[in-house]
Scaffold this active site. Structure first.
Site: not given
Length: 252
Positions: A73, A218
């Site tokens: 992400d 992430h």
């Protein structure tokens, strides 16, 4: 040439067949036009609108069993995304990148690099807002803006998934599905927005994974160098234990 029986069982006169054929053609023409219009509408809508997504948030892989899907992400990020792409290429693993629209506009070349690496794209909204209380109209506008930014960076790119920031879904699953994007959740989150070592993140991945799990990591939104290093260490460990890397399920 065969003959067509009449209700009495005798062949129809030869002169009747052309008239019948012309009548069938006249009846068939509106149907063909109607079918053509339907197919044209589906083509214009794209395959996603033809029923390839629903509003169930998927958290598992396509094939289940001892498989895992890696998802990243908040990128793209000019420091960590290129290094992550190198790690994934080295280990021959494909992942899902959930792209933050503002970062896409800042680094469009990284979106192209992600696509060139054979990875899958996911809409992570334009500005990474919490959409829990947003109206469907406002959600749709934001998701459309993010999709447009991604496709300006990588023309023609497929965006089969959507992930809500903070896992705050609200009405986003229904809107995303109507736009052809499957809502994408996760089964394992390693908390890599907090400062920990690569060894700790690698441990959380290898010890926390369960069969068919989608893993949330992430590559943007901060310093993600420890995450990248953890992925580099975790992939060979998982493979040695018999795990395979997969994509998330396409429908709930």
């Amino acid at each position: 040439m065969t003959t067509t029986p009449t209700p009495s069982g005798r062949p129809a006169p030869a002169t009747a067949r052309p008239r019948r054929a012309r009548g069938l053609r006249r009846l068939a023409m509106p149907l063909l036009l109607s079918c053509g219009m339907c197919l044209g509408a589906l083509a214009a809508a794209g395959p996603a609108q033809a029923g390839q997504a629903n509003d169930t948030v998927v958290e598992t892989t396509r094939h289940g069993g001892r498989t895992v899907a890696l998802t990243f992400d908040d990128g793209p990020d000019p420091d960590d995304t290129p290094r992550l792409l190198e790690v994934l290429r080295k280990h021959r693993v494909k992942a899902v990148f959930c792209l933050w629209g503002d970062h896409v506009e800042e680094h469009p070349e990284l979106v192209r690099a992600i696509v060139a690496g054979g990875h899958t794209l996911c809409n992570h909204t334009m500005h990474h807002d919490d959409m829990a209380t947003w109206s469907p109209e406002d959600i749709r506008a934001d998701l459309a803006e993010a999709n447009a930014a991604i496709r300006r960076a990588a023309p023609g790119a497929r965006i089969p998934y959507f992930r809500a920031p903070y896992g705050s879904w609200g009405q986003t699953p229904q809107v995303a599905a109507s736009m052809g994007m499957q809502p994408l959740g996760w089964r394992l989150v390693i908390g890599d927005w907090e400062p920990h070592s690569a060894d700790e993140f690698a441990r959380r991945i290898t010890e926390g994974v369960t069969p068919g799990a989608v893993v949330l990591l992430h590559d943007g939104g901060g310093d993600r160098s420890a995450t990248v290093e953890a992925v580099d260490r975790a992939i060979p460990r998982l493979r040695a234990e018999g795990w395979r890397f997969d994509k998330p399920a396409r429908r709930g």
